[in-house]
Structures are given as C-alpha cells and as structure tokens.
Design an enzyme around this catalytic site. Structure first.
Site, PDB file in Angstrom:
ATOM      1  CG  ASP A  67      -1.760   1.206   1.389  1.00 60.83           C
ATOM      2  OD1 ASP A  67      -1.522   2.200   0.681  1.00 60.83           O
ATOM      3  OD2 ASP A  67      -2.675   1.169   2.232  1.00 60.83           O
ATOM      4  CB  VAL A  68       1.767   3.788  -2.577  1.00 63.56           C
ATOM      5  CG1 VAL A  68       2.182   2.828  -3.677  1.00 63.56           C
ATOM      6  CG2 VAL A  68       0.389   4.382  -2.842  1.00 63.56           C
ATOM      7  CG  ASN A  94       0.903   2.729 -12.428  1.00 62.25           C
ATOM      8  OD1 ASN A  94       0.516   3.350 -13.420  1.00 62.25           O
ATOM      9  ND2 ASN A  94       0.170   1.768 -11.852  1.00 62.25           N
ATOM     10  CE1 TYR A 164      -6.080  10.699 -10.986  1.00 63.32           C
ATOM     11  CE2 TYR A 164      -6.313  12.323 -12.741  1.00 63.32           C
ATOM     12  CZ  TYR A 164      -5.834  11.105 -12.288  1.00 63.32           C
ATOM     13  OH  TYR A 164      -5.102  10.309 -13.132  1.00 63.32           O
TER      14      TYR A 164
END
Ligand SMILES: NC(=O)c1ccc[n+]([C@@H]2O[C@H](COP(=O)([O-])OP(=O)(O)OC[C@H]3O[C@@H](n4cnc5c(N)ncnc54)[C@H](O)[C@@H]3O)[C@@H](O)[C@H]2O)c1
Length: 273
Positions: A67-68, A94, A164
């Site tokens: 989990d980044v 990514n 975003y």
C-alpha cells in the site's frame, strides 16, 4: 516473425531491477509486463493482492503486497528488493486513484484520500527507494530512474476533478524537486513524470460512468461521454495502457540518459491544443 511480435523484447532494460506500484491492472500491469519482456527483473506491487498475484503468475514476475500510503509497507518492499536482488535501478510510481466530483461536494476526507495515495504515496516511494538505488546508480553512466505517473489533468483544468487534478499537479512538481536535488547531490538518479490523457483502464471505465452521471461534458449518456473524451484529443481516440508503458520503458532505460525533471506526454496531442 519478429522478436517483438513473438513477445520477446530487445533487452532495452536487461539486467535492471524494477519496482512498479499499482501493478495489478491497467497501466501498471502493462508497465510491469513490458519491462519484464525487455529483460528487467520486475517486482510488481499493489494493494490488491489477489489480482497482483494473478498478474505476476501470468507474466512470470514476482509480486509483493504494498500500500503506497504505508511507510512500513515501503520499508518491507525495499528490504526485499535489497535482500533478493541487491538494490534497485528503477522505481515506477504508478499507483493512483481518481475522483469525479464538483468542488462543493468534495469532502475534506475525499480530498485527503486522493492526496494521500497520489501525492504522499509518490513521496514515500521516492524517499524509501532512493537509498537502495544510489550505489547501483553511481556505478552506471545512465544511472537510476524514477518514473512518476502524473496526468494531462495535472497540467490542464477540467470540471469535477479538483482533488485528482491538484494531486497530479503536485506529482509533476515533486518530480522536478527530486530531479534537481538528486542531480545536484551527484546521486545519478533521474526523475521524470509521464502525462497520459484518457487511457483504456478499469479506472477510466469507472470515471466515464461518473463523468456521464455528473454530465461533466454536457451529456449524461455513457457512450456520448466516451466519444466526447476521444474527440478532445487530436488523434481522436482513447489511449491504450501499452502506449503509456512504451514511454515508461524509454524513461526507465539508458536511452533517456540525458532526461531528468522532464514531463513526457502520452496524450494523443491533448496538451498541444
Ligand atoms: N487511465 C487513465 O486515463 C490515466 C490518465 C492519466 C494518468 N493516469 C494515472 O496512471 C496511473 C494508473 O492508472 P490506471 O488507469 O491504470 O488505474 P487503475 O485503477 O486501473 O489501476 C490502479 C492500480 O493501483 C492500485 N492501487 C490503488 N491504491 C493503491 C495504494 N494505496 N497502494 C498500492 N496500490 C494501489 C489499484 O489496486 C490498481 O491495481 C494512476 O496514477 C493514474 O492516475 C491514468
């Protein structure tokens, strides 16, 4: 039959050790597959273990759950890379998530969730990976390479996209800060951002539904929304994950040895209009 059509690459990243985040599907899966085909040892990582393991099995590569947003996950993944492969040459940040919502309806928690994955995740990736990259990077002329997935929406505004778009603008700037810092410190690690326009992935399938529900492009029909997105691009079509992966391959490989801090569009001409 050429080597390419047989699915055997030209070894453009032969011998490189690569970690890709969010590699279970979409653009990340295409990157992991292509870099492996071009000779790299790829560690695919993702939050989604079942899908990630399935991809790894099918592509004949290794998988590690990551989990980044979790620093402890990064520590474990980098420790594995150092133990098993002796370091890291290429990091592809990514993993990312999207949200289609008008500003007044975007909650603070929505905004923070997007920033946590898309910005903090990239920051943690760069910070965690660099110590494992320096030694190998200094031993080669082209050095190490970090590739961060931003978006055309990190450079252009679109309605219903505040969290975003802001996060992808931050990825573009984080890339430049890291590129300059690592160059000046003599790390020999290049850092570049990739800016896809709309690309055929599970993320976009979800977003197209949300954009049509919001009527962002003036229609609530799914097929008309899809067509409207394609028409915004001079090339007149939605991109493919494999086309984004080709740009990442170039930036990961020694072919891009003089590129750092750059922003590379894979956008059907979107940023040119
Ligand atoms: N598809 C597009 O049109 C497009 C356009 C521009 C930029 N991008 C960017 O490209 C990247 C990949 O997008 P995609 O369309 O393939 O998305 P996708 O949703 O199809 O796949 C994203 C992957 O990331 C994983 N992921 C999500 N949160 C994670 C976390 N916290 N830790 C680790 N993994 C996590 C998911 O499990 C999934 O496998 C993203 O950064 C996205 O913002 C996509």
């Amino acid at each position: 039959m050429s080597e390419r059509t047989r699915g055997v690459g030209m070894g453009r990243v032969a011998g490189k050790i690569v970690l890709v985040t969010g590699a279970a599907q979409g653009i990340g899966a295409a990157i992991a597959r292509l870099l492996a085909r071009e000779g790299a040892q790829v560690l695919a990582t993702d939050l989604d273990q079942a899908r990630g393991q399935a991809l790894a099995l099918e592509a004949g590569i290794a998988f590690h759950p990551l989990d980044v947003t979790a620093e402890a996950d990064w520590r474990r993944a980098i420790a594995r890379v150092e133990d098993e492969y002796g370091g890291l040459d290429i990091l592809v940040n990514n993993a990312g998530i999207a949200l289609v919502k008008p500003i007044e309806e975007t909650t603070l928690e929505d905004f923070r969730r997007i920033m946590r994955v898309n910005v903090e995740g990239v920051f943690l990736g760069v910070k965690s990976a660099v110590p494992a990259m320096i030694e190998r990077a200094r031993a080669t002329r082209a050095g190490g390479s970090i590739v961060n997935l931003s978006s055309v929406l990190g450079m252009r505004g679109i309605p219903d996209n505040v969290a975003y778009g802001t996060s992808k603008g931050a990825v573009r700037q984080l890339t430049k800060c890291a590129a300059v810092e690592f160059a000046q410190r003599g790390y020999n690690i290049r850092v570049n951002s990739v800016h896809p326009a709309i690309t055929e992935t599970p993320m976009v399938a979800r977003e197209l539904e949300e954009w049509s529900r919001e009527g962002t492009l003036g229609t609530q029909s799914l097929s008309a929304t899809r067509a409207a997105f394609a028409e915004r691009l001079p090339l007149g079509r939605i991109g493919l994950p494999e086309e984004v992966a080709q740009m990442v391959l170039f930036l990961a490989s020694d072919e891009s040895s003089f590129s750092t801090g750059g922003e590379f569009a894979v956008d059907g001409g979107r940023l040119a209009v």
